[in-house]
Design an enzyme around this catalytic site. Structure first.
Site, PDB file in Angstrom:
ATOM      1  N   ARG A  30       0.795  -1.121  -0.193  1.00  0.00           N
ATOM      2  CA  ARG A  30      -0.005  -0.204  -0.116  1.00  0.00           C
ATOM      3  C   ARG A  30       0.877   1.258  -0.016  1.00  0.00           C
ATOM      4  O   ARG A  30       1.769   1.190   0.695  1.00  0.00           O
ATOM      5  CB  ARG A  30      -1.032   0.117   1.116  1.00  0.00           C
ATOM      6  CG  ARG A  30      -0.358   0.144   2.562  1.00  0.00           C
ATOM      7  CD  ARG A  30      -1.319   0.309   3.572  1.00  0.00           C
ATOM      8  NE  ARG A  30      -1.143   0.830   4.680  1.00  0.00           N
ATOM      9  CZ  ARG A  30      -0.481   0.564   5.542  1.00  0.00           C
ATOM     10  NH1 ARG A  30       0.345  -0.669   5.677  1.00  0.00           N
ATOM     11  NH2 ARG A  30      -0.329   1.193   7.045  1.00  0.00           N
ATOM     12  N   CYS A  51      29.330  13.317  25.683  1.00  0.00           N
ATOM     13  CA  CYS A  51      28.316  12.304  26.195  1.00  0.00           C
ATOM     14  C   CYS A  51      28.674  11.804  27.615  1.00  0.00           C
ATOM     15  O   CYS A  51      29.661  11.608  28.074  1.00  0.00           O
ATOM     16  CB  CYS A  51      28.930  11.290  25.344  1.00  0.00           C
ATOM     17  SG  CYS A  51      28.328   9.379  25.750  1.00  0.00           S
ATOM     18  N   CYS A  54      30.507   8.555  28.037  1.00  0.00           N
ATOM     19  CA  CYS A  54      31.767   7.987  27.548  1.00  0.00           C
ATOM     20  C   CYS A  54      32.677   7.883  28.634  1.00  0.00           C
ATOM     21  O   CYS A  54      32.564   8.643  29.702  1.00  0.00           O
ATOM     22  CB  CYS A  54      32.240   9.208  26.533  1.00  0.00           C
ATOM     23  SG  CYS A  54      31.901   8.837  24.877  1.00  0.00           S
ATOM     24  N   HIS A 114      32.319   5.429  21.466  1.00  0.00           N
ATOM     25  CA  HIS A 114      31.196   5.981  21.209  1.00  0.00           C
ATOM     26  C   HIS A 114      30.240   5.986  20.067  1.00  0.00           C
ATOM     27  O   HIS A 114      29.076   6.006  19.818  1.00  0.00           O
ATOM     28  CB  HIS A 114      31.339   7.639  21.334  1.00  0.00           C
ATOM     29  CG  HIS A 114      30.147   8.601  21.357  1.00  0.00           C
ATOM     30  ND1 HIS A 114      29.298   8.608  22.580  1.00  0.00           N
ATOM     31  CD2 HIS A 114      29.553   9.340  20.456  1.00  0.00           C
ATOM     32  CE1 HIS A 114      28.208   9.603  21.909  1.00  0.00           C
ATOM     33  NE2 HIS A 114      28.432   9.966  20.743  1.00  0.00           N
ATOM     34  N   ASN A 154      17.759  -0.402  24.181  1.00  0.00           N
ATOM     35  CA  ASN A 154      16.832   0.435  23.132  1.00  0.00           C
ATOM     36  C   ASN A 154      17.681   0.862  22.311  1.00  0.00           C
ATOM     37  O   ASN A 154      18.749   1.690  22.876  1.00  0.00           O
ATOM     38  CB  ASN A 154      16.150   1.566  23.742  1.00  0.00           C
ATOM     39  CG  ASN A 154      15.143   1.132  24.731  1.00  0.00           C
ATOM     40  OD1 ASN A 154      14.248   0.087  24.393  1.00  0.00           O
ATOM     41  ND2 ASN A 154      14.846   1.890  25.969  1.00  0.00           N
ATOM     42  N   SER A 162      18.161   7.397  24.354  1.00  0.00           N
ATOM     43  CA  SER A 162      18.490   8.929  24.691  1.00  0.00           C
ATOM     44  C   SER A 162      20.013   9.228  24.247  1.00  0.00           C
ATOM     45  O   SER A 162      20.285  10.435  24.341  1.00  0.00           O
ATOM     46  CB  SER A 162      18.508   8.960  26.218  1.00  0.00           C
ATOM     47  OG  SER A 162      19.294   8.038  26.800  1.00  0.00           O
ATOM     48  N   HIS A 165      25.729   6.447  22.388  1.00  0.00           N
ATOM     49  CA  HIS A 165      26.813   5.476  22.842  1.00  0.00           C
ATOM     50  C   HIS A 165      26.100   4.128  23.174  1.00  0.00           C
ATOM     51  O   HIS A 165      25.156   4.010  23.655  1.00  0.00           O
ATOM     52  CB  HIS A 165      27.038   6.422  24.393  1.00  0.00           C
ATOM     53  CG  HIS A 165      28.494   5.535  24.603  1.00  0.00           C
ATOM     54  ND1 HIS A 165      29.727   6.203  24.447  1.00  0.00           N
ATOM     55  CD2 HIS A 165      28.926   4.468  25.275  1.00  0.00           C
ATOM     56  CE1 HIS A 165      30.620   5.472  25.235  1.00  0.00           C
ATOM     57  NE2 HIS A 165      30.328   4.270  25.404  1.00  0.00           N
ATOM     58  N   HIS A 167      24.971   1.218  24.499  1.00  0.00           N
ATOM     59  CA  HIS A 167      24.439   0.771  26.122  1.00  0.00           C
ATOM     60  C   HIS A 167      23.110   0.200  26.000  1.00  0.00           C
ATOM     61  O   HIS A 167      22.468   0.238  25.192  1.00  0.00           O
ATOM     62  CB  HIS A 167      24.369   2.219  26.738  1.00  0.00           C
ATOM     63  CG  HIS A 167      23.314   3.071  26.578  1.00  0.00           C
ATOM     64  ND1 HIS A 167      23.361   3.899  25.315  1.00  0.00           N
ATOM     65  CD2 HIS A 167      22.071   3.217  27.118  1.00  0.00           C
ATOM     66  CE1 HIS A 167      22.118   4.815  25.255  1.00  0.00           C
ATOM     67  NE2 HIS A 167      21.517   4.215  26.152  1.00  0.00           N
ATOM     68  N   GLN A 169      20.076  -1.474  29.531  1.00  0.00           N
ATOM     69  CA  GLN A 169      19.804  -1.209  30.684  1.00  0.00           C
ATOM     70  C   GLN A 169      19.287  -2.477  31.297  1.00  0.00           C
ATOM     71  O   GLN A 169      18.961  -3.507  30.736  1.00  0.00           O
ATOM     72  CB  GLN A 169      18.354  -0.498  30.701  1.00  0.00           C
ATOM     73  CG  GLN A 169      18.812   0.997  30.119  1.00  0.00           C
ATOM     74  CD  GLN A 169      17.415   1.826  30.570  1.00  0.00           C
ATOM     75  OE1 GLN A 169      16.822   1.985  31.478  1.00  0.00           O
ATOM     76  NE2 GLN A 169      17.013   2.628  29.489  1.00  0.00           N
ATOM     77  N   HIS A 299      14.617 -11.571  22.320  1.00  0.00           N
ATOM     78  CA  HIS A 299      13.725 -10.891  21.340  1.00  0.00           C
ATOM     79  C   HIS A 299      14.113  -9.840  20.783  1.00  0.00           C
ATOM     80  O   HIS A 299      14.882  -8.983  21.511  1.00  0.00           O
ATOM     81  CB  HIS A 299      12.460 -10.659  22.094  1.00  0.00           C
ATOM     82  CG  HIS A 299      11.320 -11.490  22.538  1.00  0.00           C
ATOM     83  ND1 HIS A 299      10.625 -12.463  21.832  1.00  0.00           N
ATOM     84  CD2 HIS A 299      11.370 -11.886  23.980  1.00  0.00           C
ATOM     85  CE1 HIS A 299       9.942 -12.995  22.534  1.00  0.00           C
ATOM     86  NE2 HIS A 299      10.308 -12.920  23.986  1.00  0.00           N
ATOM     87  N   TYR A 317      -6.324  -0.314  15.069  1.00  0.00           N
ATOM     88  CA  TYR A 317      -6.679  -1.653  15.134  1.00  0.00           C
ATOM     89  C   TYR A 317      -5.888  -2.523  16.295  1.00  0.00           C
ATOM     90  O   TYR A 317      -6.352  -3.249  17.073  1.00  0.00           O
ATOM     91  CB  TYR A 317      -6.382  -2.330  13.963  1.00  0.00           C
ATOM     92  CG  TYR A 317      -6.941  -3.880  13.991  1.00  0.00           C
ATOM     93  CD1 TYR A 317      -8.465  -3.943  14.159  1.00  0.00           C
ATOM     94  CD2 TYR A 317      -6.080  -4.627  14.103  1.00  0.00           C
ATOM     95  CE1 TYR A 317      -8.962  -5.265  14.040  1.00  0.00           C
ATOM     96  CE2 TYR A 317      -6.893  -6.201  14.396  1.00  0.00           C
ATOM     97  CZ  TYR A 317      -7.993  -6.291  14.343  1.00  0.00           C
ATOM     98  OH  TYR A 317      -8.575  -7.638  14.397  1.00  0.00           O
ATOM     99  N   GLU A 318      -4.590  -2.151  16.212  1.00  0.00           N
ATOM    100  CA  GLU A 318      -3.451  -2.900  17.165  1.00  0.00           C
ATOM    101  C   GLU A 318      -4.012  -2.542  18.785  1.00  0.00           C
ATOM    102  O   GLU A 318      -3.662  -3.283  19.451  1.00  0.00           O
ATOM    103  CB  GLU A 318      -2.114  -2.424  16.690  1.00  0.00           C
ATOM    104  CG  GLU A 318      -1.412  -3.290  15.560  1.00  0.00           C
ATOM    105  CD  GLU A 318      -1.792  -2.379  14.533  1.00  0.00           C
ATOM    106  OE1 GLU A 318      -2.562  -1.413  14.371  1.00  0.00           O
ATOM    107  OE2 GLU A 318      -1.231  -2.826  13.408  1.00  0.00           O
TER     108      GLU A 318
HETATM  109  P1  H2U Z   1      18.050   4.840  27.300  1.00  0.00           P
HETATM  110  O1  H2U Z   1      18.947   5.399  26.117  1.00  0.00           O
HETATM  111  O2  H2U Z   1      17.615   3.707  26.972  1.00  0.00           O
HETATM  112  O3  H2U Z   1      17.075   5.707  27.809  1.00  0.00           O
HETATM  113  O4  H2U Z   1      19.064   4.530  28.546  1.00  0.00           O
HETATM  114  C1  H2U Z   1      19.902   5.520  29.049  1.00  0.00           C
HETATM  115  C2  H2U Z   1      19.697   5.391  30.425  1.00  0.00           C
HETATM  116  O5  H2U Z   1      20.674   6.430  31.253  1.00  0.00           O
HETATM  117  C3  H2U Z   1      18.487   6.164  30.985  1.00  0.00           C
HETATM  118  O6  H2U Z   1      17.553   5.176  31.559  1.00  0.00           O
HETATM  119  C4  H2U Z   1      20.452   6.844  32.389  1.00  0.00           C
HETATM  120  C5  H2U Z   1      19.018   7.358  31.979  1.00  0.00           C
HETATM  121  O7  H2U Z   1      18.015   7.508  33.154  1.00  0.00           O
HETATM  122  N1  H2U Z   1      21.297   7.959  32.591  1.00  0.00           N
HETATM  123  C6  H2U Z   1      21.916   8.042  33.740  1.00  0.00           C
HETATM  124  O8  H2U Z   1      21.642   7.270  34.532  1.00  0.00           O
HETATM  125  N2  H2U Z   1      22.667   9.308  33.949  1.00  0.00           N
HETATM  126  C7  H2U Z   1      23.004  10.241  33.140  1.00  0.00           C
HETATM  127  O9  H2U Z   1      23.918  10.903  33.389  1.00  0.00           O
HETATM  128  C8  H2U Z   1      22.256  10.258  32.023  1.00  0.00           C
HETATM  129  C9  H2U Z   1      21.391   9.085  31.542  1.00  0.00           C
END
Ligand code: H2U
Length: 350
Positions: A30, A51, A54, A114, A154, A162, A165, A167, A169, A299, A317-318
């Site tokens: 589509r 950053c 870093c 980084h 993520n 966010s 770099h 990373h 969690q 996953h 729909y989802e």
């Molecule tokens: P995300 O990019 O998936 O959001 O993970 C980054 C995490 O890093 C986010 O949960 C944490 C944020 O709370 N963080 C710190 O603990 N200290 C920092 O100085 C910035 C971000």
């Protein structure tokens, strides 16, 4: 008209979550005049002084990261869960249920570099990430108030990440989160009925069918599950039946690193972009109860659908009906399988 799985709308059952999804394979063609995502731009610097992840830099709360040279893990400065003991008087009202939740949030930097992602790390470096996940699972899981450890990543701003770099969690908590509880119930019901692992039985059949396999090595299989919701969703499963990272042998850790590298490289190669996703490990709860039903798996839920800039929206729909996909899992698996195993940046360099 005879049913054609590649043409006709149908529903498929997800035995892990005990729910159905709608597949509309004819709909992938589509036209699209909606939102376009901005593909992630390349980070050219190996060390970014702005950053907060870093090595050697100061985080937003004023703490300084050490000059780490491999993985580095720290307590999240903005945790979603707290360790505090609180008194709580339960007032039973089925329509207003509430339950305090204790936990620990950690951030794990995969590398001091980084400007790379898991897809560009070598197998040894990924093995080191796996080793760190294993240690965190063991340490956090051994605390008496931690009954489940969720490790995830993520990747890409479209997935809410966010910072570029590399990373991930870790959220460790006292309850089983909803998706894990659903999975646990399904694995347990299957194990009680058949005395075998649902995922072991599932991948055995997938390996015979060879329709949805993307990568297979000696110890792991990566496939687009029969019931995949996201267009290029994959499931990484250990061939041997064991419940958590703690069960990995040295050879299996290496094979897991190879499988992670393999799928992340293919993802980046699909649209020649740093491919966004949310990925995470599902493994046995740490509630000190034996869990023979659990089977280690990972996953990958990527949002992109047809290009680096068009994502699948889980809306309408989802949200109100059930999950739906346009491209068939078999087609997605074929596309991923046929992609090169060398990262496009390396190919373009030569
Ligand atoms: P995300 O990019 O998936 O959001 O993970 C980054 C995490 O890093 C986010 O949960 C944490 C944020 O709370 N963080 C710190 O603990 N200290 C920092 O100085 C910035 C971000």
């Amino acid at each position: 008209m005879e049913f054609n799985i590649n043409e006709h709308p149908h529903r498929r059952f997800n035995p892990l979550l005990n729910e159905w999804i709608l597949v509309s394979p004819h709909r992938a063609k589509r036209p699209w005049q909606g939102q376009n995502e901005t593909p992630s731009t390349e980070n050219s610097v190996a060390h970014d002084e702005n950053c907060y992840l870093c090595a050697g830099n100061t985080r937003s709360n004023g703490e300084q990261n050490p000059k780490y040279d491999a993985c580095y893990v720290f307590d999240n400065d903005f945790p979603a869960l707290l360790e505090d003991d609180i008194t709580f008087e339960s007032k039973l009202n089925p329509l207003f249920q509430i339950k305090p939740e204790k936990g620990i949030n950690r951030v794990i930097c995969f590398s001091p570099k980084h400007n790379i992602t898991l897809a560009e790390m070598d197998v040894k470096e990924i093995e080191n990430v796996i080793h760190t996940w294993k240690e965190e699972y063991a340490t956090l899981g051994s605390k008496d108030f931690i009954n489940y450890v969720q490790i995830f990543e993520n990747k890409g701003s479209v997935m809410g990440c966010s910072n570029p770099h590399p990373h991930g969690q870790i959220w460790a908590q006292s309850s089983l989160p909803t998706q894990v509880e659903k999975t646990q119930k399904s694995l347990q019901a299957y194990f009680e009925k058949n005395n075998t692992s649902l995922l072991e039985d599932y991948i055995k059949q997938e390996l015979v069918a060879q329709e949805r396999i993307v990568i297979e090595n000696e110890h792991f299989v990566v496939l687009v599950p029969f019931w995949a919701t996201w267009p290029f969703e994959t499931l990484l499963v250990s061939k041997r039946h064991f419940g958590s990272l703690l069960g990995l042998t040295t050879k299996e850790s290496e094979a897991l690193a190879e499988a992670i590298q393999g799928i992340t490289v293919k993802y980046d190669n699909l649209f020649e972009t740093s491919f966004p996703y949310s990925a995470g490990i599902h493994q046995a709860p740490t509630d000190r109860i034996p869990h023979p039903e659990w089977h280690l798996h990972m996953h990958f839920y990527p949002p992109l659908l047809r290009s680096a800039s068009v994502k699948k929206f889980m809306v309408g729909y989802e949200m109100l009906g059930e999950a739906q996909r346009d491209i068939s899992p078999e087609k997605s698996a074929e596309m991923l399988r046929n992609l090169p195993n060398t990262h496009y940046k390396l190919t373009h360099k030569n």
